[in-house]
Design a protein around this motif. Structure first.
Motif, PDB file in Angstrom:
ATOM      1  N   VAL A  29       0.839  -1.203   0.000  1.00 45.84           N
ATOM      2  CA  VAL A  29       0.000   0.000   0.000  1.00 45.84           C
ATOM      3  C   VAL A  29       0.873   1.252   0.000  1.00 45.84           C
ATOM      4  O   VAL A  29       0.617   2.203  -0.745  1.00 45.84           O
ATOM      5  N   VAL A  30       1.928   1.262   0.812  1.00 41.73           N
ATOM      6  CA  VAL A  30       2.828   2.417   0.855  1.00 41.73           C
ATOM      7  C   VAL A  30       3.500   2.627  -0.497  1.00 41.73           C
ATOM      8  O   VAL A  30       3.580   3.752  -1.008  1.00 41.73           O
ATOM      9  N   LEU A  31       3.982   1.550  -1.107  1.00 43.49           N
ATOM     10  CA  LEU A  31       4.620   1.668  -2.412  1.00 43.49           C
ATOM     11  C   LEU A  31       3.637   2.131  -3.482  1.00 43.49           C
ATOM     12  O   LEU A  31       4.005   2.905  -4.374  1.00 43.49           O
ATOM     13  N   LEU A  32       2.394   1.684  -3.401  1.00 41.79           N
ATOM     14  CA  LEU A  32       1.384   2.131  -4.356  1.00 41.79           C
ATOM     15  C   LEU A  32       1.129   3.621  -4.224  1.00 41.79           C
ATOM     16  O   LEU A  32       1.051   4.344  -5.227  1.00 41.79           O
ATOM     17  N   VAL A  33       1.029   4.110  -2.984  1.00 43.37           N
ATOM     18  CA  VAL A  33       0.801   5.544  -2.765  1.00 43.37           C
ATOM     19  C   VAL A  33       1.992   6.346  -3.293  1.00 43.37           C
ATOM     20  O   VAL A  33       1.815   7.359  -3.979  1.00 43.37           O
ATOM     21  N   LEU A  34       3.222   5.904  -3.016  1.00 47.12           N
ATOM     22  CA  LEU A  34       4.397   6.601  -3.522  1.00 47.12           C
ATOM     23  C   LEU A  34       4.443   6.589  -5.039  1.00 47.12           C
ATOM     24  O   LEU A  34       4.821   7.579  -5.675  1.00 47.12           O
ATOM     25  N   TRP A  35       4.057   5.481  -5.660  1.00 40.18           N
ATOM     26  CA  TRP A  35       4.050   5.390  -7.114  1.00 40.18           C
ATOM     27  C   TRP A  35       3.034   6.358  -7.709  1.00 40.18           C
ATOM     28  O   TRP A  35       3.322   7.040  -8.691  1.00 40.18           O
ATOM     29  N   VAL A  36       1.845   6.432  -7.120  1.00 36.08           N
ATOM     30  CA  VAL A  36       0.813   7.344  -7.623  1.00 36.08           C
ATOM     31  C   VAL A  36       1.271   8.790  -7.475  1.00 36.08           C
ATOM     32  O   VAL A  36       1.112   9.600  -8.399  1.00 36.08           O
ATOM     33  N   ILE A  37       1.866   9.140  -6.327  1.00 38.94           N
ATOM     34  CA  ILE A  37       2.368  10.501  -6.131  1.00 38.94           C
ATOM     35  C   ILE A  37       3.461  10.807  -7.160  1.00 38.94           C
ATOM     36  O   ILE A  37       3.458  11.861  -7.796  1.00 38.94           O
ATOM     37  N   GLY A  38       4.378   9.896  -7.359  1.00 36.86           N
ATOM     38  CA  GLY A  38       5.436  10.079  -8.354  1.00 36.86           C
ATOM     39  C   GLY A  38       4.891  10.181  -9.759  1.00 36.86           C
ATOM     40  O   GLY A  38       5.375  10.954 -10.593  1.00 36.86           O
ATOM     41  N   PHE A  39       3.858   9.431 -10.064  1.00 34.31           N
ATOM     42  CA  PHE A  39       3.253   9.462 -11.389  1.00 34.31           C
ATOM     43  C   PHE A  39       2.665  10.839 -11.673  1.00 34.31           C
ATOM     44  O   PHE A  39       2.869  11.416 -12.741  1.00 34.31           O
ATOM     45  N   PHE A  40       1.935  11.400 -10.694  1.00 28.15           N
ATOM     46  CA  PHE A  40       1.329  12.711 -10.899  1.00 28.15           C
ATOM     47  C   PHE A  40       2.385  13.822 -10.896  1.00 28.15           C
ATOM     48  O   PHE A  40       2.281  14.782 -11.658  1.00 28.15           O
TER      49      PHE A  40
END
Length: 55
Positions: A29-40
């Motif tokens: 979940v933490v990695l998914l949130v970081l990936w989404v933030i990095g994507f945007f």
């Protein structure tokens, strides 16, 4: 007596495996949130750079 030892080892192994899976869910979940933030963030930066490079 041997049956009890095998049963205790099995329960501890399953508990450890379940605990590990629980921790891995939190990591995922933490990695998914970081990936989404990095994507945007990359999307905002990328659009700004590409607009400037066309001039």
């Amino acid at each position: 007596m041997l049956l009890w030892i095998v049963l205790i080892v099995l329960v501890l192994a399953l508990f450890g495996f379940g605990f590990t899976l629980h921790v891995l869910w939190y990591v995922a979940v933490v990695l998914l949130v970081l990936w989404v933030i990095g994507f945007f963030m990359r999307g905002r930066m990328g659009s700004g750079r590409s607009a400037g490079s066309h001039r």
